[in-house]
Design a protein around this motif. Structure first.
Motif, short mmCIF file in Angstrom:
data_model
loop_
_atom_site.label_atom_id
_atom_site.label_comp_id
_atom_site.label_asym_id
_atom_site.label_seq_id
_atom_site.Cartn_x
_atom_site.Cartn_y
_atom_site.Cartn_z
N TYR A 1 58.48 -59.30 93.35
CA TYR A 1 58.87 -60.37 94.27
C TYR A 1 60.18 -61.03 93.81
CZ TYR A 1 58.76 -64.75 96.89
OH TYR A 1 59.09 -65.82 97.70
N ASP A 2 60.31 -61.26 92.50
CA ASP A 2 61.56 -61.84 91.97
C ASP A 2 62.76 -60.97 92.33
OD1 ASP A 2 60.21 -63.96 90.71
OD2 ASP A 2 59.89 -62.79 88.88
N ILE A 3 62.59 -59.67 92.22
CA ILE A 3 63.69 -58.75 92.52
C ILE A 3 64.07 -58.83 93.99
CG2 ILE A 3 64.34 -56.31 92.64
CD1 ILE A 3 62.68 -55.85 90.14
N GLN B 1 63.78 -61.20 96.01
CA GLN B 1 64.36 -62.50 96.36
C GLN B 1 65.64 -62.80 95.58
OE1 GLN B 1 63.02 -64.39 98.85
NE2 GLN B 1 61.63 -62.64 99.08
N ALA B 2 66.07 -61.89 94.71
CA ALA B 2 67.19 -62.16 93.82
C ALA B 2 68.53 -62.19 94.57
CB ALA B 2 67.24 -61.11 92.72
N THR C 1 70.46 -68.15 87.40
CA THR C 1 69.90 -67.75 86.12
C THR C 1 69.87 -66.22 86.00
OG1 THR C 1 68.50 -69.72 86.01
CG2 THR C 1 67.87 -67.86 84.61
N SER D 1 58.83 -62.64 82.08
CA SER D 1 58.22 -61.81 83.11
C SER D 1 59.08 -61.79 84.37
CB SER D 1 56.82 -62.34 83.44
OG SER D 1 56.25 -61.62 84.52
N VAL D 2 59.33 -60.60 84.88
CA VAL D 2 60.05 -60.42 86.14
C VAL D 2 59.16 -59.60 87.06
CG1 VAL D 2 62.10 -59.45 87.26
CG2 VAL D 2 62.29 -60.48 84.98
N THR D 3 58.95 -60.07 88.27
CA THR D 3 58.07 -59.39 89.22
C THR D 3 58.87 -58.70 90.31
OG1 THR D 3 57.86 -61.28 90.70
CG2 THR D 3 56.33 -61.19 88.82
N HIS E 1 68.84 -64.81 89.62
CA HIS E 1 68.08 -65.61 90.57
C HIS E 1 69.02 -66.43 91.47
CE1 HIS E 1 64.20 -64.55 89.01
NE2 HIS E 1 64.50 -64.96 87.78
N GLN E 2 68.44 -66.98 92.52
CA GLN E 2 69.24 -67.76 93.47
C GLN E 2 69.89 -68.98 92.81
OE1 GLN E 2 70.04 -67.01 96.57
NE2 GLN E 2 68.87 -65.09 96.52
N VAL F 1 68.08 -59.36 86.63
CA VAL F 1 68.16 -60.00 87.94
C VAL F 1 68.94 -61.30 87.80
CG1 VAL F 1 65.99 -59.01 88.73
CG2 VAL F 1 66.00 -61.27 87.71
#
Length: 286
Positions: A228-230, A232-233, A193, A224-226, A189-190, A187
């Protein structure tokens, strides 16, 4: 380089025409689904990143209490002999180690080693340009660090993947994602990263190469990737030997980012293609 229509495979000490290659029904891969494998790409008749794949193959065998019957150098000789005989410039080569011909269908025996080569088609421009949709499923593989031949869950879910017009299924457990049946997940991130899960996964060779490439240009983290992280990626992509890097633009019903492949994904794909070219040139010099 010879050219013919016969495909050769290595089975328990012999190189045979594929149509003659077989195992006895007592083999533990048939009786109990017990075995490990690895798979690497051959381009221009050169095996890419072979040292990494041999090391992972040997580690998978160790984790499953088996031992490869050959040294790495002997394996390389067999592999190059198959490449010469088969003459498939773009292909995939699979190495399989099973529990062998068990007398009682349970105890380990002398392992069976198989190596086979098959034609390979990489994702085309249309798929890379549009990206893919994936679905999610709650599941984690047993002994995820070992590349076993047990793909029961992934195969069972093929129908569901197709029914939802998706291309693959991502495993997660209690919201923490791990991997696909045959790929790793990344992923973006915004904040830019680049991140990938570090537990419950097979340590992919392409994953390793992409991490090294990404570290040269972006902040990178393993952890850890959740789910939710995906959702919002900014970008999401998968990595594998047969797909290199493939952009993911939808997860279940959620569109990722702007719904198109992002710049980080596209940049890393081009960097990976260049890295493969470097490896091919090094192979030619050996």
């Amino acid at each position: 380089m010879p050219s013919n229509d016969t495909n050769y495979a290595y089975v328990r000490g012999e190189i045979l025409p594929l149509e003659s290659a077989s195992l006895h029904i007592s083999d533990l891969s048939i009786q109990r689904g017990f075995g490990v494998f690895d798979y690497f790409k051959v381009e221009a008749n050169h095996p890419l990143f072979l040292n990494d794949y041999l090391a992972r193959f040997r580690e998978s065998a160790r984790l499953m209490t088996m031992q490869l019957p050959h040294t790495d150098e002997q394996l390389r000789e067999i592999i190059h002999e198959l490449i010469t005989r088969n003459n498939m410039p773009l292909s995939g080569m699979k190495m399989i180690l099973t529990g062998g011909y068990s007398e009682n269908s349970y105890d380990l025996a002398e392992p069976s080693l198989l190596i086979m080569q098959q034609p390979l088609a990489m994702p085309g421009p249309e798929t890379l340009g549009k990206g893919i949709k994936i679905i999610t499923h709650e599941y984690i593989r047993e002994i995820p660090r070992a590349k076993t031949i047990n793909y029961t869950m992934g195969i069972r879910l093929i129908g569901e993947v197709k029914s939802k017009a998706a291309s693959d299924v991502l495993y997660h457990l209690n919201g923490a994602v791990s991997e696909f049946p045959r790929c790793n997940l990344f992923v973006v991130h915004q904040d830019g990263t680049v991140m990938t899960p570090d537990s419950g996964i097979l340590l992919g060779v392409t994953r390793k190469n992409v991490l090294a490439l990404a570290e040269k240009k972006y902040p990178v983290r393993e952890g850890s990737v959740t789910l939710y992280d995906i959702m919002q990626a900014k970008e999401v992509f998968l990595t594998s030997t047969t797909k290199r890097i493939l952009p993911i633009v939808q997860v279940d019903d959620t569109v990722i980012g702007e719904g198109v492949p992002g710049p980080v994904t596209q940049t890393l794909l081009q960097d990976l293609i260049l890295l493969e070219e470097v490896d091919r040139k090094l192979q030619k010099q050996l």
